[in-house]
Design an enzyme around this catalytic site. Structure first.
Site, PDB file in Angstrom:
ATOM      1  N   TYR A  65      -2.403  -1.319  10.134  1.00 30.78           N
ATOM      2  CA  TYR A  65      -2.361  -1.577   8.698  1.00 30.78           C
ATOM      3  C   TYR A  65      -1.021  -1.148   8.113  1.00 30.78           C
ATOM      4  CZ  TYR A  65      -4.057  -1.346   3.818  1.00 30.78           C
ATOM      5  OH  TYR A  65      -4.238  -1.510   2.458  1.00 30.78           O
ATOM      6  N   SER A  89       0.867  -1.181   0.000  1.00 31.84           N
ATOM      7  CA  SER A  89       0.000   0.000   0.000  1.00 31.84           C
ATOM      8  C   SER A  89       0.898   1.223   0.000  1.00 31.84           C
ATOM      9  CB  SER A  89      -0.870   0.002   1.269  1.00 31.84           C
ATOM     10  OG  SER A  89      -1.540   1.230   1.440  1.00 31.84           O
TER      11      SER A  89
END
Length: 260
Positions: free
Chosen positions: A161, A148
């Site tokens: 995350y 990401s």
């Protein structure tokens, strides 16, 4: 004209929706047979992905898999070989997130994010490499992991995350180095604000907060990530390994420019 992955076979995790579904469909469009993997509870979405591929003339099968479980990761690889004859590529895409300040993140939520995102990617690479090493060389396979832009920079309210997505890049680089001369390439994509179920489920204000650090002021589509993933798995990217490729509308560049 043959596709980029004509005659190849592989797997995509988290393929019942979002980026995983788009990637599975794109792999099939490029001539590959695809094992569509996701949780048993997502079987309806997984079968929808399979049906879309089959209706377009491709080959696919749904396989229930919890990527955080070693036995499932091993069984997933075995099923690709049993059903399609080989494992030539793999996309470790399954992931979860929790939107909380670090000090408000529950221990069990942190553990779940680590189990799915980081442990799941580790187990995926481990068993995929073991199988790919059995392929005839010199080119034995390609793996792409979904990190990401939160693996490249901080994103507020995504501590757990971001930690796992940074970790995925560490696994990617190490695996790339360890297997480079054995014919296995390992890369990662780093998506920005992509309109997936993980994004659409957030309140509009949170969506705009995530979108804000982008040069292009629109959400990306899963298909735009799929194009990069499939290319990295193809021979068009034969000299590329260990890369963390932003697919992020310039968000990393935008943040860097504003810090300068």
């Amino acid at each position: 004209m043959p596709g980029l992955l004509e005659g190849k076979a592989g797997l995509v995790t988290g393929a019942a929706s979002g980026i995983g579904r788009a990637c599975a469909i794109r792999f099939a469009r490029e001539g590959a047979a695809v094992l569509v993997a996701d949780l048993q509870s997502a079987d309806e979405g997984g079968e929808r992905t399979v049906n879309e591929i089959v209706m377009a003339g491709g080959r696919a099968e749904f396989f229930p898999c919890d990527v955080s479980r070693a036995a499932d990761a091993e069984a997933l690889v075995a099923r690709v070989v049993e059903r399609f004859g080989s494992l030539d590529f793999a996309h470790n895409n399954a992931g979860v997130g929790v939107h909380q300040l670090l000090h408000e993140t529950a221990d069990e939520d942190f553990d779940r994010v680590v189990a799915v995102n980081l442990r799941g990617t580790f187990l995926g690479i481990k068993h995929q490499v073991r199988q790919m090493l059995k392929n005839d060389g010199p080119t034995r396979g390609a793996i792409v992991n979904t990190s990401s832009n939160a693996g490249l920079r901080a994103v507020a309210l995504l501590s757990a995350y971001a930690a796992t997505k940074h970790g995925i890049l560490g696994l990617t680089k190490n695996a790339a180095v360890e297997y480079a001369n054995q014919g296995i390439r390992v890369n990662a994509v780093c998506p920005g604000a992509i309109m997936t179920p993980l994004m659409s489920g957030q309140p509009p204000a949170r969506q705009q907060e995530i979108l804000a650090p982008q040069a292009m002021t629109r959400f990306g589509e899963p298909e735009e990530v799929a194009a990069a993933v499939v290319w990295l798995c193809s021979e068009e990217a034969s000299f590329i390994t260990g890369v963390a490729l932003p697919v992020d509308a310039g968000s990393v560049a935008w943040v860097s420019a504003h810090r300068a």
